[in-house]
Design an enzyme around this catalytic site. Structure first.
Site, PDB file in Angstrom:
ATOM      1  N   ARG A   1      50.742  31.764  33.453  1.00 29.67           N
ATOM      2  CA  ARG A   1      50.020  30.719  32.711  1.00 29.67           C
ATOM      3  C   ARG A   1      50.197  30.913  31.205  1.00 29.67           C
ATOM      4  NH1 ARG A   1      47.330  27.747  36.393  1.00 29.67           N
ATOM      5  NH2 ARG A   1      46.927  28.870  38.344  1.00 29.67           N
ATOM      6  N   ASP A   2      50.406  29.796  30.512  1.00 33.15           N
ATOM      7  CA  ASP A   2      50.534  29.843  29.056  1.00 33.15           C
ATOM      8  C   ASP A   2      49.227  30.353  28.453  1.00 33.15           C
ATOM      9  OD1 ASP A   2      52.604  28.216  26.894  1.00 33.15           O
ATOM     10  OD2 ASP A   2      50.625  28.807  26.174  1.00 33.15           O
TER      11      ASP A   2
ATOM     12  N   HIS B   1      62.629  29.075  28.725  1.00 30.89           N
ATOM     13  CA  HIS B   1      61.504  28.889  29.655  1.00 30.89           C
ATOM     14  C   HIS B   1      61.234  27.415  29.819  1.00 30.89           C
ATOM     15  CE1 HIS B   1      60.100  29.489  25.541  1.00 30.89           C
ATOM     16  NE2 HIS B   1      59.163  28.586  25.794  1.00 30.89           N
ATOM     17  N   MET B   2      60.714  27.084  30.996  1.00 30.69           N
ATOM     18  CA  MET B   2      60.312  25.715  31.310  1.00 30.69           C
ATOM     19  C   MET B   2      58.787  25.664  31.302  1.00 30.69           C
ATOM     20  SD  MET B   2      61.063  23.707  34.868  1.00 30.69           S
ATOM     21  CE  MET B   2      62.721  23.153  34.502  1.00 30.69           C
TER      22      MET B   2
END
Ligand code: AMP
Length: 118
Positions: free
Chosen positions: A30-31, A101-102
């Site tokens: 998670r960001d 990164h996506m």
């Protein structure tokens, strides 16, 4: 190629994260500063700094980013409403971490993709 990005340390579990998926090719967590109710980063385990560094050898890994994104979106319950996948490239693209990164972003209606920043 350096294996010492912030995300490499997360992938190797040397620094903590809220990891939601890992396999032999990619890791998802998670960001730390979520921009929507669901905001997950899906990252190749191997360091590819930017989209501009991608080669044909990376096609399996890059394909895996999409299959994992779809799987995680279903797990998060956001598949039917829809979501956005984003890959930023370099300065003008807004890339901050030079380990490709996506972003999987969803759980709310998103604004339009921004146009040129004047
Ligand atoms: P980008 O601007 O595309 O390079 O995105 C980098 C993202 O990494 C940003 O959305 C940050 O909030 C996120 N980020 C930075 N540090 C961390 C961290 N330690 N754990 C999780 N996400 C992070």
């Amino acid at each position: 190629m350096s294996e010492d990005t912030l995300f490499s340390k997360i992938i190797r579990k040397e620094i903590p994260s809220d990891m939601v998926y890992q396999d032999e090719l990619v890791t998802a967590f998670r960001d730390i500063t979520p921009k929507a109710p669901t905001h997950i980063l899906i990252v190749p385990n191997k360091v590819i700094p930017t989209v501009d560094d991608v080669t044909e050898e990376d096609e399996l890994t890059l394909g895996r980013l999409f299959t994992v994104a779809a799987k995680l979106a279903r797990q998060e319950g956001i598949s039917e409403d829809g979501y956005r996948l984003v890959v930023n490239c370099r300065d003008f693209g807004g890339q901050e971490v030079y380990h490709l990164h996506m972003h999987l972003i969803g759980g709310a209606r998103l604004g339009h993709i921004p146009s040129v920043n004047k």
